[in-house]
Design a protein around this motif. Sequence first.
Motif, PDB file in Angstrom:
ATOM      1  N   ASP A 109       0.811  -1.220   0.000  1.00  0.00           N
ATOM      2  CA  ASP A 109       0.000   0.000   0.000  1.00  0.00           C
ATOM      3  C   ASP A 109       0.841   1.265   0.000  1.00  0.00           C
ATOM      4  O   ASP A 109       0.303   2.379   0.045  1.00  0.00           O
ATOM      5  N   GLY A 110       2.169   1.101  -0.071  1.00  0.00           N
ATOM      6  CA  GLY A 110       3.047   2.264  -0.105  1.00  0.00           C
ATOM      7  C   GLY A 110       3.333   2.869   1.251  1.00  0.00           C
ATOM      8  O   GLY A 110       4.005   3.900   1.340  1.00  0.00           O
ATOM      9  N   MET A 111       2.851   2.251   2.313  1.00  0.00           N
ATOM     10  CA  MET A 111       3.098   2.734   3.669  1.00  0.00           C
ATOM     11  C   MET A 111       4.038   1.769   4.393  1.00  0.00           C
ATOM     12  O   MET A 111       4.396   0.723   3.855  1.00  0.00           O
ATOM     13  N   ALA A 112       4.428   2.124   5.599  1.00  0.00           N
ATOM     14  CA  ALA A 112       5.328   1.259   6.366  1.00  0.00           C
ATOM     15  C   ALA A 112       4.707  -0.123   6.529  1.00  0.00           C
ATOM     16  O   ALA A 112       3.539  -0.250   6.900  1.00  0.00           O
TER      17      ALA A 112
ATOM     18  N   VAL B 221       3.727   5.658   8.984  1.00  0.00           N
ATOM     19  CA  VAL B 221       3.028   4.668   9.800  1.00  0.00           C
ATOM     20  C   VAL B 221       1.744   5.251  10.398  1.00  0.00           C
ATOM     21  O   VAL B 221       1.150   4.699  11.314  1.00  0.00           O
ATOM     22  N   ARG B 222       1.313   6.390   9.852  1.00  0.00           N
ATOM     23  CA  ARG B 222       0.026   7.016  10.194  1.00  0.00           C
ATOM     24  C   ARG B 222      -0.049   7.376  11.684  1.00  0.00           C
ATOM     25  O   ARG B 222      -1.028   7.081  12.352  1.00  0.00           O
ATOM     26  N   ARG B 223       0.977   8.062  12.167  1.00  0.00           N
ATOM     27  CA  ARG B 223       0.975   8.523  13.547  1.00  0.00           C
ATOM     28  C   ARG B 223       0.982  10.045  13.633  1.00  0.00           C
ATOM     29  O   ARG B 223       1.281  10.627  14.680  1.00  0.00           O
ATOM     30  N   GLY B 224       0.632  10.712  12.518  1.00  0.00           N
ATOM     31  CA  GLY B 224       0.474  12.150  12.531  1.00  0.00           C
ATOM     32  C   GLY B 224       1.768  12.919  12.741  1.00  0.00           C
ATOM     33  O   GLY B 224       2.875  12.385  12.597  1.00  0.00           O
ATOM     34  N   ILE B 225       1.622  14.197  13.092  1.00  0.00           N
ATOM     35  CA  ILE B 225       2.775  15.076  13.270  1.00  0.00           C
ATOM     36  C   ILE B 225       3.665  14.574  14.399  1.00  0.00           C
ATOM     37  O   ILE B 225       4.890  14.574  14.302  1.00  0.00           O
ATOM     38  N   TYR B 226       3.039  14.106  15.458  1.00  0.00           N
ATOM     39  CA  TYR B 226       3.788  13.600  16.613  1.00  0.00           C
ATOM     40  C   TYR B 226       4.693  12.439  16.189  1.00  0.00           C
ATOM     41  O   TYR B 226       5.854  12.356  16.590  1.00  0.00           O
TER      42      TYR B 226
END
Length: 395
Positions: free
Chosen positions: A340-343, A363-368
């Motif tokens: 899917d092109g993500m981690a 890895v979809r964890r936002g700015i943090y």
Amino acid sequence: MAAVAAAAEEDVIIVGAGQSGLAVAACLSLRGVRALVLERDDCVGSLWRKRAYDRLHLHLGKKYSALPHAPHPDSAPTYLHRDEYAAYLDGYAARFAVRTRLRREVRCARYDRATARWEVEAVDLGTGGQTERYMARFLVVASGENGEKFVPEVPGLEAFPGQVMHAAEYRSAEGMRGKAVLVVGSGNSGMEIAYDLAAAGAVTSIVVRSELHLVTKEIWSVAMALYPYLPAWVIDKLVLLMCAVVFGDTSRHGLRRPAVGPFTMKLTTPAYPVVDVGTYAKIRTGEIRVLPAGVKSVRGNVVEFGDGKRHPFDAIVFATGYRSTVRQWLKSEDGLIGDDGMAARSYPEHWKGENGLYCAGMVRRGIYGSCEDAELIATDISKLLRPQQEQGNGF
């Protein structure tokens, strides 16, 4: 045939000048490592400038939305507006002297074992297609999950007589008063766009097929503050208790909560809670109609849904998200990046691959999460380079 420029040698190539790429470059700079950032668009932080609606504010407080080594000033609002955050990214890139080459679309990146270097080919979109070649010991994928818009295939949609747009193209509800507008997708963008439309007088409907957690900014700020001190399941219980007080039973209005708690879900899945900006109040009053079935087909201006119901609309907004384009150009099978092109690996083992390959903000964890990735990557690269630098200095 387009001209090919001679290969330029770099220590680190970073693909993507969003928050993740800028954070990695800054952290490397502070450790004395030069990096070059290649960006497809003509500015840094293009998501905030070119694909965000006018009313957008960050859902995380400024404490959790600052990049490494550059906290927001006390004078900044708690929740920054889209334009304020874009200006912050500009200032961040300038403060840490981030080297960027804009309008460079990476077409191929592969590891050459003979030279122990990454070979990166990018097209200079500003010159009409000249191909540039780069060589680097390290490659950081920081192009995020927002590579290309995703719109589902809907039979008959091409003949819909009204306006059809993706959330990336939506700016405001100007001209929508009195029109029947369908929003497809109930994530944060879809829910906020639905609110924006209803507040402007549009007759608004939103498709809500999936279960979701509805929270407020204040409730989620409490959850973030508790994260270092309490396990996720305890935070979930506290968050859900607060939500019950604020919202009551949201399932009565078509918003079913998942069995998995909101904080656990954020940590273990790609799903984020939906931060309510006033949408729920309009759902309760009927100003926004919730449709529980997906779009099946379109005939003229009438949309048919999966439950057999049909409704006419004047406009449709697809808040259906994006897809990563990394797999189109990254030629690596080491398991760092998934199909899917993500981690491919989950947090916290997601950020480092083989042969000097890394990913940041994937890895979809936002700015943090982008901040954490940047520090980990920069620390690792600087340690790997240090023996070479010391040997070169005769130590």
